[in-house]
Design an enzyme around this catalytic site. Structure first.
Site, PDB file in Angstrom:
ATOM      1  N   CYS A  21       0.843  -1.189   0.000  1.00 49.75           N
ATOM      2  CA  CYS A  21       0.000   0.000   0.000  1.00 49.75           C
ATOM      3  C   CYS A  21       0.878   1.239   0.000  1.00 49.75           C
ATOM      4  O   CYS A  21       2.095   1.165   0.143  1.00 49.75           O
ATOM      5  CB  CYS A  21      -0.881   0.009   1.234  1.00 49.75           C
ATOM      6  SG  CYS A  21      -1.677  -1.558   1.581  1.00 49.75           S
TER       7      CYS A  21
ATOM      8  N   ARG B 179       1.966   1.536  -7.812  1.00 53.00           N
ATOM      9  CA  ARG B 179       2.109   0.317  -7.014  1.00 53.00           C
ATOM     10  C   ARG B 179       0.840  -0.525  -7.007  1.00 53.00           C
ATOM     11  O   ARG B 179       0.868  -1.664  -6.542  1.00 53.00           O
ATOM     12  CB  ARG B 179       2.444   0.691  -5.564  1.00 53.00           C
ATOM     13  CG  ARG B 179       3.754   1.425  -5.421  1.00 53.00           C
ATOM     14  CD  ARG B 179       3.743   2.282  -4.179  1.00 53.00           C
ATOM     15  NE  ARG B 179       3.597   1.506  -2.966  1.00 53.00           N
ATOM     16  CZ  ARG B 179       4.581   1.218  -2.141  1.00 53.00           C
ATOM     17  NH1 ARG B 179       5.788   1.637  -2.404  1.00 53.00           N
ATOM     18  NH2 ARG B 179       4.365   0.524  -1.056  1.00 53.00           N
TER      19      ARG B 179
ATOM     20  N   TRP C 103      -4.013  -1.799  -0.806  1.00 52.52           N
ATOM     21  CA  TRP C 103      -4.055  -3.047  -1.592  1.00 52.52           C
ATOM     22  C   TRP C 103      -4.515  -4.094  -0.591  1.00 52.52           C
ATOM     23  O   TRP C 103      -3.801  -4.397   0.372  1.00 52.52           O
ATOM     24  CB  TRP C 103      -2.661  -3.341  -2.140  1.00 52.52           C
ATOM     25  CG  TRP C 103      -2.481  -4.735  -2.650  1.00 52.52           C
ATOM     26  CD1 TRP C 103      -2.095  -5.821  -1.915  1.00 52.52           C
ATOM     27  CD2 TRP C 103      -2.665  -5.213  -3.981  1.00 52.52           C
ATOM     28  NE1 TRP C 103      -2.026  -6.930  -2.718  1.00 52.52           N
ATOM     29  CE2 TRP C 103      -2.367  -6.586  -3.986  1.00 52.52           C
ATOM     30  CE3 TRP C 103      -3.046  -4.602  -5.175  1.00 52.52           C
ATOM     31  CZ2 TRP C 103      -2.441  -7.362  -5.134  1.00 52.52           C
ATOM     32  CZ3 TRP C 103      -3.117  -5.398  -6.315  1.00 52.52           C
ATOM     33  CH2 TRP C 103      -2.822  -6.750  -6.293  1.00 52.52           C
TER      34      TRP C 103
ATOM     35  N   ASN D  26       0.750   0.108   6.492  1.00 56.00           N
ATOM     36  CA  ASN D  26       1.142  -0.850   5.449  1.00 56.00           C
ATOM     37  C   ASN D  26       1.699  -2.071   6.157  1.00 56.00           C
ATOM     38  O   ASN D  26       2.389  -1.919   7.163  1.00 56.00           O
ATOM     39  CB  ASN D  26       2.261  -0.296   4.572  1.00 56.00           C
ATOM     40  CG  ASN D  26       1.766   0.767   3.630  1.00 56.00           C
ATOM     41  OD1 ASN D  26       0.577   1.048   3.579  1.00 56.00           O
ATOM     42  ND2 ASN D  26       2.693   1.357   2.895  1.00 56.00           N
ATOM     43  N   GLY D  27       1.478  -3.233   5.607  1.00 55.86           N
ATOM     44  CA  GLY D  27       2.042  -4.444   6.198  1.00 55.86           C
ATOM     45  C   GLY D  27       0.945  -5.368   6.699  1.00 55.86           C
ATOM     46  O   GLY D  27      -0.229  -5.210   6.355  1.00 55.86           O
TER      47      GLY D  27
ATOM     48  N   GLU E 258       8.636 -23.409 -16.176  1.00 50.28           N
ATOM     49  CA  GLU E 258       8.592 -22.004 -15.786  1.00 50.28           C
ATOM     50  C   GLU E 258       9.858 -21.266 -16.244  1.00 50.28           C
ATOM     51  O   GLU E 258       9.782 -20.146 -16.740  1.00 50.28           O
ATOM     52  CB  GLU E 258       8.411 -21.896 -14.262  1.00 50.28           C
ATOM     53  CG  GLU E 258       8.371 -20.480 -13.702  1.00 50.28           C
ATOM     54  CD  GLU E 258       7.241 -19.598 -14.231  1.00 50.28           C
ATOM     55  OE1 GLU E 258       6.377 -20.088 -14.961  1.00 50.28           O
ATOM     56  OE2 GLU E 258       7.255 -18.392 -13.929  1.00 50.28           O
TER      57      GLU E 258
ATOM     58  N   LYS F 163       9.841 -18.057 -18.730  1.00 50.47           N
ATOM     59  CA  LYS F 163      10.449 -16.776 -18.350  1.00 50.47           C
ATOM     60  C   LYS F 163      11.417 -16.321 -19.429  1.00 50.47           C
ATOM     61  O   LYS F 163      11.450 -15.169 -19.805  1.00 50.47           O
ATOM     62  CB  LYS F 163      11.217 -16.875 -17.020  1.00 50.47           C
ATOM     63  CG  LYS F 163      10.407 -16.923 -15.759  1.00 50.47           C
ATOM     64  CD  LYS F 163       9.743 -15.634 -15.353  1.00 50.47           C
ATOM     65  CE  LYS F 163       8.371 -15.467 -15.923  1.00 50.47           C
ATOM     66  NZ  LYS F 163       7.259 -16.060 -15.292  1.00 50.47           N
TER      67      LYS F 163
ATOM     68  N   GLU G 194       9.404 -15.448 -22.883  1.00 53.82           N
ATOM     69  CA  GLU G 194       8.437 -14.344 -22.927  1.00 53.82           C
ATOM     70  C   GLU G 194       9.096 -12.974 -22.831  1.00 53.82           C
ATOM     71  O   GLU G 194       8.564 -11.999 -23.342  1.00 53.82           O
ATOM     72  CB  GLU G 194       7.322 -14.506 -21.887  1.00 53.82           C
ATOM     73  CG  GLU G 194       7.747 -14.432 -20.444  1.00 53.82           C
ATOM     74  CD  GLU G 194       6.577 -14.636 -19.467  1.00 53.82           C
ATOM     75  OE1 GLU G 194       5.422 -14.464 -19.848  1.00 53.82           O
ATOM     76  OE2 GLU G 194       6.870 -14.962 -18.301  1.00 53.82           O
TER      77      GLU G 194
ATOM     78  N   HIS H 223      13.032 -38.676 -28.080  1.00 52.59           N
ATOM     79  CA  HIS H 223      11.860 -38.923 -28.932  1.00 52.59           C
ATOM     80  C   HIS H 223      11.648 -37.786 -29.925  1.00 52.59           C
ATOM     81  O   HIS H 223      10.556 -37.620 -30.438  1.00 52.59           O
ATOM     82  CB  HIS H 223      10.618 -39.148 -28.068  1.00 52.59           C
ATOM     83  CG  HIS H 223      10.744 -40.383 -27.234  1.00 52.59           C
ATOM     84  ND1 HIS H 223      10.726 -41.647 -27.765  1.00 52.59           N
ATOM     85  CD2 HIS H 223      10.948 -40.543 -25.902  1.00 52.59           C
ATOM     86  CE1 HIS H 223      10.887 -42.535 -26.799  1.00 52.59           C
ATOM     87  NE2 HIS H 223      11.035 -41.895 -25.663  1.00 52.59           N
TER      88      HIS H 223
ATOM     89  N   LYS I  84      -0.703  -8.493 -18.675  1.00 52.15           N
ATOM     90  CA  LYS I  84      -0.570  -8.986 -17.296  1.00 52.15           C
ATOM     91  C   LYS I  84      -1.773  -9.835 -16.919  1.00 52.15           C
ATOM     92  O   LYS I  84      -1.657 -10.857 -16.271  1.00 52.15           O
ATOM     93  CB  LYS I  84      -0.439  -7.779 -16.344  1.00 52.15           C
ATOM     94  CG  LYS I  84      -0.280  -8.143 -14.881  1.00 52.15           C
ATOM     95  CD  LYS I  84       1.119  -8.633 -14.614  1.00 52.15           C
ATOM     96  CE  LYS I  84       1.298  -9.189 -13.223  1.00 52.15           C
ATOM     97  NZ  LYS I  84       2.371 -10.204 -13.205  1.00 52.15           N
TER      98      LYS I  84
HETATM   99  C1  G6P Z   1      -0.568 -13.887 -18.123  1.00 54.34           C
HETATM  100  C2  G6P Z   1       0.607 -13.417 -17.284  1.00 54.34           C
HETATM  101  C3  G6P Z   1       1.252 -14.597 -16.575  1.00 54.34           C
HETATM  102  C4  G6P Z   1       0.243 -15.354 -15.759  1.00 54.34           C
HETATM  103  C5  G6P Z   1      -0.976 -15.760 -16.600  1.00 54.34           C
HETATM  104  C6  G6P Z   1      -2.106 -16.244 -15.712  1.00 54.34           C
HETATM  105  O1  G6P Z   1      -0.104 -14.655 -19.191  1.00 54.34           O
HETATM  106  O2  G6P Z   1       1.555 -12.766 -18.095  1.00 54.34           O
HETATM  107  O3  G6P Z   1       2.296 -14.135 -15.738  1.00 54.34           O
HETATM  108  O4  G6P Z   1       0.828 -16.499 -15.217  1.00 54.34           O
HETATM  109  O5  G6P Z   1      -1.485 -14.641 -17.321  1.00 54.34           O
HETATM  110  O6  G6P Z   1      -2.582 -15.158 -14.980  1.00 54.34           O
HETATM  111  P1  G6P Z   1      -3.219 -15.256 -13.548  1.00 54.34           P
HETATM  112  O7  G6P Z   1      -3.527 -13.831 -13.178  1.00 54.34           O
HETATM  113  O8  G6P Z   1      -4.467 -16.085 -13.701  1.00 54.34           O
HETATM  114  O9  G6P Z   1      -2.243 -15.894 -12.628  1.00 54.34           O
END
Ligand code: G6P
Length: 622
Positions: free
Chosen positions: A2, A27, A76, A112-113, A495, A499, A502, A518, A617
């Site tokens: 926050c 933020r 938040w 905050n916290g 993952e 990373k 993307e 295979h 996002k």
């Molecule tokens: C997008 C984001 C990813 C995320 C995915 C699922 O592709 O870029 O980082 O893992 O959506 O989103 P969610 O909000 O459901 O975790």
């Protein structure tokens, strides 16, 4: 998480507070509020759910809130949904319709916290005739300050320090006392808080961008310290109430750099926030050495009745599911199927009433995950959501919810949300295993103590990041990369590969190491980068052999393993070690170098790691 701002001086406070909050808007927040005092009159509090613009409209850009001292907050949500009632500031009494409080010697504050023992403190306050209007831990903190202030008839600093001794968790608190007009008091533990002082004015903020317009000389409040801010002057105190001398720091960042806490991108800032986010998530679910899922509505009887688990998610959240399935099946003996939400929602679902569907989502708004949840619910199947954004659609519609405490995540490529989701799944697994009698008290405590070590081990990996930076610079012109691993390591490869691709746009694929022969092995050419993740003892030799097969075709090998586990060095060209934790939880450590590598590859290719092309996002369309 926050945002906090505070002002005392000779100008009208509200417009300055609104401006400060606007500078912390990046933020993320879901509600906002101001408390302004005019001389020694009662404070006036105005709050809104939603954007700051609404708060500005409600106060005519701050003009209707007259007074030269005040505090403001963007929230938040962590405890309690986003709402006007739960928004800060909170007061010791109650807030009437006109924003004036019912307590004529009131204490008002923002925070905050997370106050971990807020439930226990709330019970104490209720037995002392306090009533509560919100669901927040902040209201508990403010009423606790008020309780000590009135009970012992002490000054603000003593009341704050007595409260700090009782509170567990993290906090940055900014408080005003009616009896001390023109003054702001602050206290801090494990949450950032800074003070700025200029001629005749004093400023408080949780973050540098809110102060840059007024001063570049800031004082950082340290853990378990307090401060009293009056126009043109600040005094610092330790927990005993003794004054502390402090030097100011000159901020040289511009506004953009300040928003990122001095980091070049939000992504690397968020990577560094992981130890804190992991600890906060751990503490929100573990109380006095016991995992407590009652807040999520998962009682023992429900847990015992579950026969199968379906984990449904998208993107990295699906990768969390892929890793968790190994952990759940191994520790809790419950069959798990992990599925992409976009597949789950359109297939014939052979679900049984005794199944549990777990939806994992950072945003809580991903369209496919939300629809998958609805499909499961329509069949009468219990749904559990693991979500970061409080009050999001998935959180509201699921039968049960566990919140990760990652805080707002701004970079498109997730890091801290992924890590907190994974840790939440570990805790869920250990609790399920214990309640179902699969593990005994000793094993339960062992797993819990191992999980608790993850945040500090992540911190150690982050201290070593230069080696990865060097490695990424060396491979920045690479066209293809392959990630291989077996079992849990394979899930982490998924993952790591995502990373990398993307944000650096290097084509990468994750393969179960045994699958290489295979097909994929035909793509290995001299110099192709192959990254092996090796943390599972019983699978290690096999993966080393697969790596050797790639090497004999000219691949450049990077090995990622744990300290003292196995020596890969003879085979790999570059080996990176992470600390050791129980094998089930190794993914939380191996993913960190892979996040860093994706990030460093992206910046060494001159790309914007925070905003990769074509990606969003939160994906709210199919
Ligand atoms: C997008 C984001 C990813 C995320 C995915 C699922 O592709 O870029 O980082 O893992 O959506 O989103 P969610 O909000 O459901 O975790």
């Amino acid at each position: 998480m926050c945002g906090i701002v505070g002002y005392t001086g000779n100008r009208q406070a509200a417009p300055i507070l609104l401006d400060g909050l606007a500078r912390l808007e990046y933020r993320g927040y879901d509600s906002a509020g101001l408390a302004v005092r005019d001389g020694d009159a009662s404070v006036r509090v105005v709050k809104t759910k939603g954007r700051l613009r609404l708060l500005a409209e409600k106060t005519d850009d701050g003009r209707t809130l007259v007074g030269t001292v005040g505090i403001g907050h963007t929230r938040w949500a962590t405890h309690g949904e986003p709402s006007e009632l739960n928004a800060h500031p909170h007061v010791s009494g109650n807030i009437m319709d006109n924003g004036v409080t019912t307590d004529d010697s009131e204490v008002v504050g923002v925070h905050n916290g997370i106050i971990e023992n807020f439930a226990e403190l709330k019970t104490k306050l209720i037995s002392n005739k306090y009533t509560f209007y919100s669901e927040t831990d902040t209201e508990v903190a403010i009423k606790m300050v008020d309780y000590y202030y009135k009970k012992y008839k002490v000054g603000p600093i003593d009341a704050l320090s007595k409260t700090m001794v009782r509170m567990r968790g993290s906090y940055a608190l900014a408080v005003m006392f009616k009896d001390y007009p023109g003054e702001i008091y602050v206290a801090r533990k494990d949450a950032p808080l800074i003070v700025g002082v200029t001629e005749g004015e004093g400023f408080v903020a949780s973050d540098v961008p809110a102060l840059l317009k007024y001063t570049r000389q800031v004082y950082y409040i340290d853990n378990l310290e307090m401060a009293r801010i009056v126009p043109g002057e600040v005094t610092f105190y330790d927990l005993n109430g003794d004054t502390v001398k402090k030097e100011s720091t000159t901020i040289t960042w511009d506004v953009e750099a300040a928003e990122k806490g001095g980091y070049e991108h939000f992504m690397i800032k968020e990577i560094h926030e992981q130890p804190r986010a992991l600890m906060d998530t751990f503490n929100s679910l573990v109380k006095e050495q016991k995992i407590d899922l009652t807040g999520a509505g998962l009682d023992d009887e429900t847990i015992r009745g579950i026969e199968r688990i379906h984990i449904v998610a998208c993107g990295s959240a699906w990768h969390v599911g892929m890793a968790s399935q190994y952990v759940i099946e191994d520790i809790a003996n419950i069959p798990v199927r992990t599925e992409l939400a976009s597949e789950f929602r359109y297939r014939k679902l052979l679900l049984k009433p005794s199944d549990l569907v777990i939806i994992i989502s950072q945003s809580g708004e991903t369209a496919d995950s939300l629809e998958a949840l609805r499909e499961a619910k329509a069949m009468g199947i219990r749904t559990l959501a693991i979500v970061n954004v409080v009050g999001s659609s998935i959180a509201r519609e699921a039968d049960n919810v566990i919140y990760t405490i990652a805080g707002p995540e701004i970079a498109v490529a997730t890091t801290k949300a992924y890590s907190t989701q994974l840790l939440t799944m570990y805790l869920l697994t250990v609790q399920f295993a214990f309640v179902r009698g699969v593990i005994d008290e000793e094993q339960y405590q062992y797993y819990l103590s191992e999980i608790k070590t993850i945040p500090s081990k992540v911190e150690r990996i982050l201290e070593n990041k230069e080696r990865l930076q060097w490695f990424a610079a060396k491979f920045s012109a690479e066209k293809d990369a392959f990630f291989i691993g077996r079992g849990l390591d394979y899930a982490i490869c998924l993952e790591g590969s995502l990373k990398m691709k993307e944000i650096s746009y290097i084509h990468s694929e994750a393969y179960a190491a045994g699958e290489l022969k295979h097909g994929t092995i035909s793509l290995i050419e001299p110099g192709t980068l192959v990254i092996g993740v090796l943390t599972q003892k019983h699978l290690m030799e096999k993966t080393v052999s697969n790596l050797a097969e790639c090497k004999s075709r000219g691949a450049y090998l990077m090995g990622l393993t744990s300290n003292g586990n196995y020596s890969l060095e003879d085979t790999a060209d570059f080996t990176f070690y992470v600390p050791r934790v129980d094998e089930h939880f190794m993914g939380s450590l191996t993913v960190i170098p892979l996040q860093l590598m994706g990030y460093y590859l992206s910046i060494s290719r001159g790309l914007d790691a925070d905003k990769p092309r074509n990606l969003a996002k939160s994906v709210t369309v199919e």
